[in-house]
Design a protein around this motif. Structure first.
Motif, PDB file in Angstrom:
ATOM      1  N   THR A  30       0.812  -1.209   0.000  1.00 12.45           N
ATOM      2  CA  THR A  30       0.000   0.000   0.000  1.00 12.45           C
ATOM      3  C   THR A  30       0.851   1.267   0.000  1.00 12.45           C
ATOM      4  O   THR A  30       1.835   1.372   0.737  1.00 12.45           O
ATOM      5  CB  THR A  30      -0.951   0.022   1.208  1.00 12.45           C
ATOM      6  OG1 THR A  30      -1.625   1.279   1.262  1.00 12.45           O
ATOM      7  CG2 THR A  30      -0.192  -0.176   2.508  1.00 12.45           C
ATOM      8  N   LYS A  31       0.445   2.238  -0.824  1.00 10.42           N
ATOM      9  CA  LYS A  31       1.175   3.505  -0.916  1.00 10.42           C
ATOM     10  C   LYS A  31       1.017   4.351   0.345  1.00 10.42           C
ATOM     11  O   LYS A  31       1.859   5.213   0.621  1.00 10.42           O
ATOM     12  CB  LYS A  31       0.670   4.308  -2.119  1.00 10.42           C
ATOM     13  CG  LYS A  31       0.972   3.692  -3.465  1.00 10.42           C
ATOM     14  CD  LYS A  31       0.588   4.635  -4.595  1.00 10.42           C
ATOM     15  CE  LYS A  31      -0.904   4.845  -4.654  1.00 10.42           C
ATOM     16  NZ  LYS A  31      -1.292   5.705  -5.812  1.00 10.42           N
ATOM     17  N   SER A  32      -0.061   4.141   1.088  1.00  9.55           N
ATOM     18  CA  SER A  32      -0.345   4.977   2.253  1.00  9.55           C
ATOM     19  C   SER A  32       0.462   4.586   3.487  1.00  9.55           C
ATOM     20  O   SER A  32       0.415   5.265   4.508  1.00  9.55           O
ATOM     21  CB  SER A  32      -1.839   4.918   2.580  1.00  9.55           C
ATOM     22  OG  SER A  32      -2.233   3.584   2.878  1.00  9.55           O
ATOM     23  N   ALA A  33       1.211   3.504   3.422  1.00  4.59           N
ATOM     24  CA  ALA A  33       2.003   3.057   4.574  1.00  4.59           C
ATOM     25  C   ALA A  33       3.107   4.057   4.883  1.00  4.59           C
ATOM     26  O   ALA A  33       3.578   4.794   4.012  1.00  4.59           O
ATOM     27  CB  ALA A  33       2.606   1.682   4.287  1.00  4.59           C
ATOM     28  N   THR A  34       3.526   4.096   6.146  1.00  2.00           N
ATOM     29  CA  THR A  34       4.663   4.935   6.544  1.00  2.00           C
ATOM     30  C   THR A  34       5.871   4.580   5.684  1.00  2.00           C
ATOM     31  O   THR A  34       6.169   3.404   5.500  1.00  2.00           O
ATOM     32  CB  THR A  34       4.998   4.708   8.032  1.00  2.00           C
ATOM     33  OG1 THR A  34       3.846   5.031   8.812  1.00  2.00           O
ATOM     34  CG2 THR A  34       6.168   5.575   8.461  1.00  2.00           C
ATOM     35  N   PRO A  35       6.566   5.578   5.130  1.00  3.28           N
ATOM     36  CA  PRO A  35       7.704   5.287   4.253  1.00  3.28           C
ATOM     37  C   PRO A  35       8.722   4.346   4.884  1.00  3.28           C
ATOM     38  O   PRO A  35       8.986   4.403   6.087  1.00  3.28           O
ATOM     39  CB  PRO A  35       8.312   6.669   3.996  1.00  3.28           C
ATOM     40  CG  PRO A  35       7.143   7.595   4.097  1.00  3.28           C
ATOM     41  CD  PRO A  35       6.290   7.030   5.193  1.00  3.28           C
ATOM     42  N   TYR A  36       9.271   3.490   4.059  1.00  5.31           N
ATOM     43  CA  TYR A  36      10.242   2.488   4.507  1.00  5.31           C
ATOM     44  C   TYR A  36      11.623   3.121   4.666  1.00  5.31           C
ATOM     45  O   TYR A  36      12.107   3.812   3.766  1.00  5.31           O
ATOM     46  CB  TYR A  36      10.320   1.342   3.505  1.00  5.31           C
ATOM     47  CG  TYR A  36      11.394   0.325   3.842  1.00  5.31           C
ATOM     48  CD1 TYR A  36      11.123  -0.726   4.709  1.00  5.31           C
ATOM     49  CD2 TYR A  36      12.675   0.438   3.314  1.00  5.31           C
ATOM     50  CE1 TYR A  36      12.106  -1.641   5.043  1.00  5.31           C
ATOM     51  CE2 TYR A  36      13.671  -0.476   3.637  1.00  5.31           C
ATOM     52  CZ  TYR A  36      13.378  -1.515   4.500  1.00  5.31           C
ATOM     53  OH  TYR A  36      14.363  -2.416   4.829  1.00  5.31           O
ATOM     54  N   GLN A  37      12.265   2.846   5.798  1.00  2.80           N
ATOM     55  CA  GLN A  37      13.629   3.329   6.040  1.00  2.80           C
ATOM     56  C   GLN A  37      14.582   2.158   6.214  1.00  2.80           C
ATOM     57  O   GLN A  37      14.250   1.161   6.873  1.00  2.80           O
ATOM     58  CB  GLN A  37      13.681   4.215   7.280  1.00  2.80           C
ATOM     59  CG  GLN A  37      13.005   5.564   7.092  1.00  2.80           C
ATOM     60  CD  GLN A  37      13.393   6.538   8.197  1.00  2.80           C
ATOM     61  OE1 GLN A  37      13.702   6.142   9.318  1.00  2.80           O
ATOM     62  NE2 GLN A  37      13.379   7.818   7.877  1.00  2.80           N
ATOM     63  N   LEU A  38      15.760   2.291   5.637  1.00  2.00           N
ATOM     64  CA  LEU A  38      16.788   1.276   5.843  1.00  2.00           C
ATOM     65  C   LEU A  38      17.250   1.280   7.289  1.00  2.00           C
ATOM     66  O   LEU A  38      17.305   2.341   7.925  1.00  2.00           O
ATOM     67  CB  LEU A  38      17.997   1.561   4.955  1.00  2.00           C
ATOM     68  CG  LEU A  38      17.844   1.401   3.445  1.00  2.00           C
ATOM     69  CD1 LEU A  38      19.118   1.869   2.755  1.00  2.00           C
ATOM     70  CD2 LEU A  38      17.539  -0.040   3.082  1.00  2.00           C
ATOM     71  N   PRO A  39      17.629   0.129   7.823  1.00  2.00           N
ATOM     72  CA  PRO A  39      18.275   0.121   9.139  1.00  2.00           C
ATOM     73  C   PRO A  39      19.642   0.790   9.025  1.00  2.00           C
ATOM     74  O   PRO A  39      20.177   0.966   7.929  1.00  2.00           O
ATOM     75  CB  PRO A  39      18.406  -1.372   9.458  1.00  2.00           C
ATOM     76  CG  PRO A  39      18.381  -2.049   8.132  1.00  2.00           C
ATOM     77  CD  PRO A  39      17.496  -1.227   7.253  1.00  2.00           C
ATOM     78  N   LEU A  40      20.201   1.164  10.140  1.00  2.00           N
ATOM     79  CA  LEU A  40      21.504   1.827  10.145  1.00  2.00           C
ATOM     80  C   LEU A  40      22.608   0.784  10.056  1.00  2.00           C
ATOM     81  O   LEU A  40      22.724  -0.097  10.899  1.00  2.00           O
ATOM     82  CB  LEU A  40      21.664   2.646  11.428  1.00  2.00           C
ATOM     83  CG  LEU A  40      22.949   3.468  11.543  1.00  2.00           C
ATOM     84  CD1 LEU A  40      23.027   4.493  10.425  1.00  2.00           C
ATOM     85  CD2 LEU A  40      23.005   4.152  12.911  1.00  2.00           C
ATOM     86  N   PHE A  41      23.427   0.889   9.009  1.00  2.00           N
ATOM     87  CA  PHE A  41      24.574   0.006   8.810  1.00  2.00           C
ATOM     88  C   PHE A  41      25.853   0.831   8.972  1.00  2.00           C
ATOM     89  O   PHE A  41      26.421   1.333   7.996  1.00  2.00           O
ATOM     90  CB  PHE A  41      24.543  -0.636   7.416  1.00  2.00           C
ATOM     91  CG  PHE A  41      23.423  -1.604   7.197  1.00  2.00           C
ATOM     92  CD1 PHE A  41      23.233  -2.682   8.049  1.00  2.00           C
ATOM     93  CD2 PHE A  41      22.558  -1.450   6.131  1.00  2.00           C
ATOM     94  CE1 PHE A  41      22.198  -3.591   7.842  1.00  2.00           C
ATOM     95  CE2 PHE A  41      21.526  -2.350   5.903  1.00  2.00           C
ATOM     96  CZ  PHE A  41      21.345  -3.425   6.764  1.00  2.00           C
ATOM     97  N   LYS A  42      26.304   0.964  10.204  1.00  2.00           N
ATOM     98  CA  LYS A  42      27.459   1.830  10.476  1.00  2.00           C
ATOM     99  C   LYS A  42      28.718   1.361   9.754  1.00  2.00           C
ATOM    100  O   LYS A  42      29.546   2.168   9.320  1.00  2.00           O
ATOM    101  CB  LYS A  42      27.720   1.892  11.986  1.00  2.00           C
ATOM    102  CG  LYS A  42      26.636   2.612  12.766  1.00  2.00           C
ATOM    103  CD  LYS A  42      26.981   2.696  14.250  1.00  2.00           C
ATOM    104  CE  LYS A  42      25.910   3.440  15.021  1.00  2.00           C
ATOM    105  NZ  LYS A  42      26.213   3.527  16.475  1.00  2.00           N
TER     106      LYS A  42
END
Length: 253
Positions: A30-42
């Protein structure tokens, strides 16, 4: 290195600047979902080559999560994305590719990246695409570029009818036959010069759906959505209210 699936489950303890990382996360439909963020890969903060691939019309990829890779020089983004203005902070970019992107309204000017050598825009939304095409022509006169192009500019309804067909959620053979009927109706509507021709295409689709067994409530709603999409694809000015009446006149479920 290519990562796909639930990216949150990966733990990367060492990296290398020359690593070419490809990430294809499982995202929501669904387009209305909260935008996807990558996890932090330090450990990957110094990589220089990165590809991100998400659904064309699903959950948007949040470009803010790319700022953890400040040294990236080559970036390819495919699919629905948001907060593209953040890309202006990736000042080392030399190669940038944007593909199958239905929304680029806040995309930076190409002149933002002084090191840019190549830009590819392919199957992207037409309004921003036209701007980027004009900017690319100016840039090519200012300096020599590697292969670059902006092509296949698309309307919002193109993305909807290519990747947002509601019948894809149906099961088995019923899905395949409904999609085939939808595409046949779309083809007819794209050629239609009169309202009567659009009406015939809509009626034909709904009458076909009538022949399918055990249409459930959600599938009835999907058919209504499909009719709305087809009307929007028409070059004629036909109201949604009129289309809904056609739908109600012909549906037997």
């Amino acid at each position: 290195m290519s990562l796909s699936g639930d990216i949150q489950q990966f733990e990367i303890t060492a990296g290398h600047p020359d690593l070419h990382l490809i990430i294809n996360p499982v995202t929501l439909k669904t387009k209305s979902a909260t935008p996807y963020q990558l996890p932090l890969f330090k450990s990957l903060a110094t990589i220089k080559s990165l590809d991100i691939i998400v659904e064309r019309l699903g959950q948007a990829f949040d470009c803010k999560s790319l700022l953890q890779f400040p040294q990236v020089t080559s970036l390819n983004l495919t699919g629905n994305m948001t907060n593209t203005y953040c890309l202006k902070e990736l000042m080392h970019l030399e190669r940038l590719g944007i593909r199958y992107a239905p929304n680029l309204e806040d995309f930076p000017a190409l002149s933002t990246w002084c090191r840019l050598k190549s830009f590819i825009g392919w199957n992207i939304e037409e309004l921003t695409g036209k701007r980027l095409n004009a900017e690319l022509k100016v840039l090519s006169k200012q300096k020599e570029l590697d292969y670059s192009s902006v092509s296949k500019l698309r309307s919002s309804i193109w993305f909807t009818t290519e990747y947002g067909i509601p019948f894809t959620n149906w099961e088995g053979e019923k899905s395949a036959t409904a999609i085939k009927a939808y595409k046949s109706a779309l083809k007819a509507i794209n050629k239609a010069k009169t309202e009567a021709e659009v009406y015939d295409a809509i009626a034909g689709l709904v009458k076909f759906i009538n022949t399918l067994a055990n249409i459930e409530t959600t599938e009835r709603e999907d058919t209504g959505v499909a009719v709305g999409q087809l009307i929007e694809a028409s070059s004629l000015n036909i109201s949604r209210e009129k289309a809904n009446k056609w739908f109600d006149d012909w549906r037997g479920f």
